[in-house]
Design a protein around this motif. Structure first.
Motif, mmCIF file in Angstrom:
data_model
loop_
_atom_site.group_PDB
_atom_site.id
_atom_site.type_symbol
_atom_site.label_atom_id
_atom_site.label_comp_id
_atom_site.label_asym_id
_atom_site.label_seq_id
_atom_site.Cartn_x
_atom_site.Cartn_y
_atom_site.Cartn_z
ATOM 1 N N PHE A 155 -17.966 -20.704 -24.784
ATOM 2 C CA PHE A 155 -16.540 -20.437 -24.937
ATOM 3 C C PHE A 155 -15.753 -21.607 -24.371
ATOM 4 N N GLU A 156 -14.496 -21.666 -24.732
ATOM 5 C CA GLU A 156 -13.589 -22.673 -24.194
ATOM 6 C C GLU A 156 -12.273 -22.001 -23.862
ATOM 7 N N GLU A 157 -11.631 -22.495 -22.838
ATOM 8 C CA GLU A 157 -10.398 -21.873 -22.363
ATOM 9 C C GLU A 157 -9.384 -22.957 -22.002
ATOM 10 N N PRO A 158 -8.114 -22.724 -22.263
ATOM 11 C CA PRO A 158 -7.100 -23.712 -21.902
ATOM 12 C C PRO A 158 -6.851 -23.729 -20.405
ATOM 13 N N TYR A 179 -7.889 -26.743 -5.026
ATOM 14 C CA TYR A 179 -9.123 -26.043 -4.702
ATOM 15 C C TYR A 179 -10.305 -26.924 -5.079
ATOM 16 N N ARG A 180 -11.413 -26.691 -4.420
ATOM 17 C CA ARG A 180 -12.621 -27.436 -4.751
ATOM 18 C C ARG A 180 -13.121 -26.978 -6.110
ATOM 19 N N SER A 181 -13.378 -27.926 -6.989
ATOM 20 C CA SER A 181 -13.758 -27.552 -8.354
ATOM 21 C C SER A 181 -14.830 -28.488 -8.873
ATOM 22 N N GLU A 182 -15.338 -28.153 -10.044
ATOM 23 C CA GLU A 182 -16.306 -29.007 -10.714
ATOM 24 C C GLU A 182 -15.678 -30.366 -11.030
ATOM 25 N N GLU A 183 -16.520 -31.359 -11.138
ATOM 26 C CA GLU A 183 -16.058 -32.726 -11.371
ATOM 27 C C GLU A 183 -15.188 -32.833 -12.618
ATOM 28 N N PHE A 184 -15.605 -32.211 -13.725
ATOM 29 C CA PHE A 184 -14.867 -32.356 -14.972
ATOM 30 C C PHE A 184 -13.566 -31.561 -14.964
ATOM 31 N N ALA A 185 -13.549 -30.454 -14.246
ATOM 32 C CA ALA A 185 -12.304 -29.695 -14.153
ATOM 33 C C ALA A 185 -11.255 -30.510 -13.406
ATOM 34 N N GLN A 186 -11.662 -31.128 -12.307
ATOM 35 C CA GLN A 186 -10.717 -31.938 -11.559
ATOM 36 C C GLN A 186 -10.261 -33.147 -12.371
ATOM 37 N N LEU A 187 -11.163 -33.699 -13.164
ATOM 38 C CA LEU A 187 -10.813 -34.840 -14.012
ATOM 39 C C LEU A 187 -9.772 -34.448 -15.057
ATOM 40 N N LEU A 188 -9.919 -33.258 -15.646
ATOM 41 C CA LEU A 188 -8.925 -32.783 -16.613
ATOM 42 C C LEU A 188 -7.546 -32.679 -15.974
ATOM 43 N N ILE A 189 -7.510 -32.127 -14.761
ATOM 44 C CA ILE A 189 -6.228 -31.959 -14.054
ATOM 45 C C ILE A 189 -5.630 -33.314 -13.704
ATOM 46 N N PRO A 232 -3.883 -28.057 -26.522
ATOM 47 C CA PRO A 232 -4.186 -27.546 -25.180
ATOM 48 C C PRO A 232 -5.338 -28.308 -24.528
ATOM 49 N N ILE A 233 -5.227 -28.493 -23.224
ATOM 50 C CA ILE A 233 -6.310 -29.094 -22.445
ATOM 51 C C ILE A 233 -7.368 -28.007 -22.232
ATOM 52 N N LEU A 234 -8.565 -28.212 -22.784
ATOM 53 C CA LEU A 234 -9.583 -27.166 -22.802
ATOM 54 C C LEU A 234 -10.718 -27.457 -21.821
ATOM 55 N N ARG A 235 -11.201 -26.397 -21.214
ATOM 56 C CA ARG A 235 -12.414 -26.481 -20.408
ATOM 57 C C ARG A 235 -13.502 -25.672 -21.100
ATOM 58 N N ARG A 236 -14.641 -26.304 -21.321
ATOM 59 C CA ARG A 236 -15.709 -25.669 -22.097
ATOM 60 C C ARG A 236 -16.865 -25.237 -21.192
ATOM 61 N N THR A 237 -17.510 -24.156 -21.620
ATOM 62 C CA THR A 237 -18.689 -23.643 -20.915
ATOM 63 C C THR A 237 -19.867 -23.651 -21.876
ATOM 64 N N TRP A 238 -21.010 -24.195 -21.408
ATOM 65 C CA TRP A 238 -22.166 -24.417 -22.266
ATOM 66 C C TRP A 238 -23.412 -23.729 -21.715
ATOM 67 N N LEU A 239 -24.304 -23.359 -22.626
ATOM 68 C CA LEU A 239 -25.677 -23.006 -22.280
ATOM 69 C C LEU A 239 -26.538 -24.226 -22.570
ATOM 70 N N HIS A 269 2.394 -15.925 -13.729
ATOM 71 C CA HIS A 269 2.898 -16.541 -14.960
ATOM 72 C C HIS A 269 1.980 -17.703 -15.333
ATOM 73 N N LYS A 270 1.631 -17.807 -16.624
ATOM 74 C CA LYS A 270 0.729 -18.855 -17.088
ATOM 75 C C LYS A 270 1.418 -19.752 -18.100
ATOM 76 N N THR A 271 1.308 -21.049 -17.876
ATOM 77 C CA THR A 271 1.819 -22.030 -18.826
ATOM 78 C C THR A 271 0.686 -22.963 -19.200
ATOM 79 N N VAL A 272 0.253 -22.910 -20.448
ATOM 80 C CA VAL A 272 -0.854 -23.753 -20.895
ATOM 81 C C VAL A 272 -0.411 -25.208 -20.896
ATOM 82 N N ILE A 273 -1.254 -26.087 -20.341
ATOM 83 C CA ILE A 273 -0.924 -27.511 -20.348
ATOM 84 C C ILE A 273 -1.514 -28.158 -21.595
ATOM 85 N N THR A 274 -0.828 -29.153 -22.124
ATOM 86 C CA THR A 274 -1.232 -29.799 -23.372
ATOM 87 C C THR A 274 -1.255 -31.311 -23.208
ATOM 88 N N ASN A 275 -1.938 -31.976 -24.134
ATOM 89 C CA ASN A 275 -1.950 -33.437 -24.120
ATOM 90 C C ASN A 275 -0.758 -33.980 -24.907
#
Length: 289
Positions: free
Chosen positions: A160-163, A185-195, A255-262, A244-250
């Motif tokens: 899945f992917e989420e904004p 907050y402490r987060s995964e490397e790619f999540a922090q990179l997106l932010i 939308p800036i998406l974070r993906r989850t993989w198997l 309140h949620k405001t989706v961030i975009t490029n």
């Protein structure tokens, strides 16, 4: 030497400390020391010695420690092969997963899977996605759940992917963000990179960090109590109407998406339990899980 002995050598080489090794293996310090002496006696050579506050390995001990990785891996392969010789799906699935997946998705997922395959047991390791990659790569785990677009040379499926969104108690104008308190907050490397990348695209000054917390759940609670805003994956806060949620975009307004993989290695599909689990995930809707 049996599997337990190899595991003792392996963990001791990692920890370089008798007390920490005993704690990891749930063995008392005297019992562990006695077992090490017995291993040395059986092999007819000194493996470790004390120097200062830690444990050091002799050349023979160094060699044995390197062998322990190979031996433990071989024993896992044997167990996997024996598990696969049964006609039905049974045995122990080794799963490595990020913290978010373990807390929010995995409990329900494993319950559903075990309903279909009651003779399956699970060994779950929770860690950061980067370490999940290592565990699956070394086959210490059959399957891994990672958050973020880490490079992976073997098999992977997008679950899945989420904004990413701005979370706050009240609506916020994006132009006002640099002047408002932000909770990090402490987060995964790619999540922090997106932010970080999104922030640099929109502002020329750094955020006004008012709090730094260890977990995204703690960050969510701080936001909920009005201590500032945060930028986080939307699924974390979707169930909270008070935020309140405001989706961030490029720049293209996507939308800036974070993906989850198997992720897994293709050769492990020869194991019935791994194949069954991968197929079981195909129709799962992770958004509603």
């Amino acid at each position: 030497m049996d599997e337990r002995d190899w595991l003792i050598i392996h963990i001791l080489y990692e920890k370089k400390n008798i007390t920490k090794t005993g704690q990891a293996l749930f063995i008392s310090q005297p019992a562990l020391t006695a077992r090490l002496r017995q291993i040395e006696t059986n092999l007819g050579t000194k493996l470790v010695y004390r120097a200062g506050k830690g444990i050091h390995f002799t050349p023979q001990g160094e060699y044995l420690a390197k062998c322990s990785t190979e031996m433990l891996g071989r024993m896992r392969e044997i167990k996997d092969h024996l598990m696969n010789m049964h006609e039905d799906v049974q045995g122990t699935l080794r799963i490595a997963a990020s913290h978010y997946i373990t807390k929010y998705k995995l409990p329900r997922l494993l319950k559903l899977f075990k309903t279909s395959y009651p003779r399956i047991e699970f060994k779950v390791t929770t860690t950061w996605s980067k370490e999940v990659l290592n565990l699956v790569n070394n086959q210490d785990a059959h399957l891994g759940f990672i958050r973020g677009d880490y490079p992976w040379p073997a098999e992977r499926h997008l679950l899945f992917e989420e904004p990413m969104c701005i979370a706050s108690t009240d609506p916020i104008a994006i132009s006002d963000l640099p002047r408002l308190p932000m909770i990090s907050y402490r987060s995964e490397e790619f999540a922090q990179l997106l932010i970080d990348n999104w922030w640099r695209e929109n502002f020329t000054i750094p955020p006004l960090i008012s709090m730094e917390v260890d977990r995204v759940d703690t960050c969510k609670d701080m936001v909920l109590n009005g201590h500032g805003f945060a930028i986080m994956p939307s699924l974390i806060v979707n169930d909270t109407d008070a935020i309140h949620k405001t989706v961030i975009t490029n720049k293209n307004n996507d939308p800036i998406l974070r993906r989850t993989w198997l992720i897994y290695q293709k050769e492990l599909l020869d194991i019935n339990a791994v194949t069954a689990f991968v197929k079981f995930l195909e129709p799962i809707d992770f958004y509603t899980l």
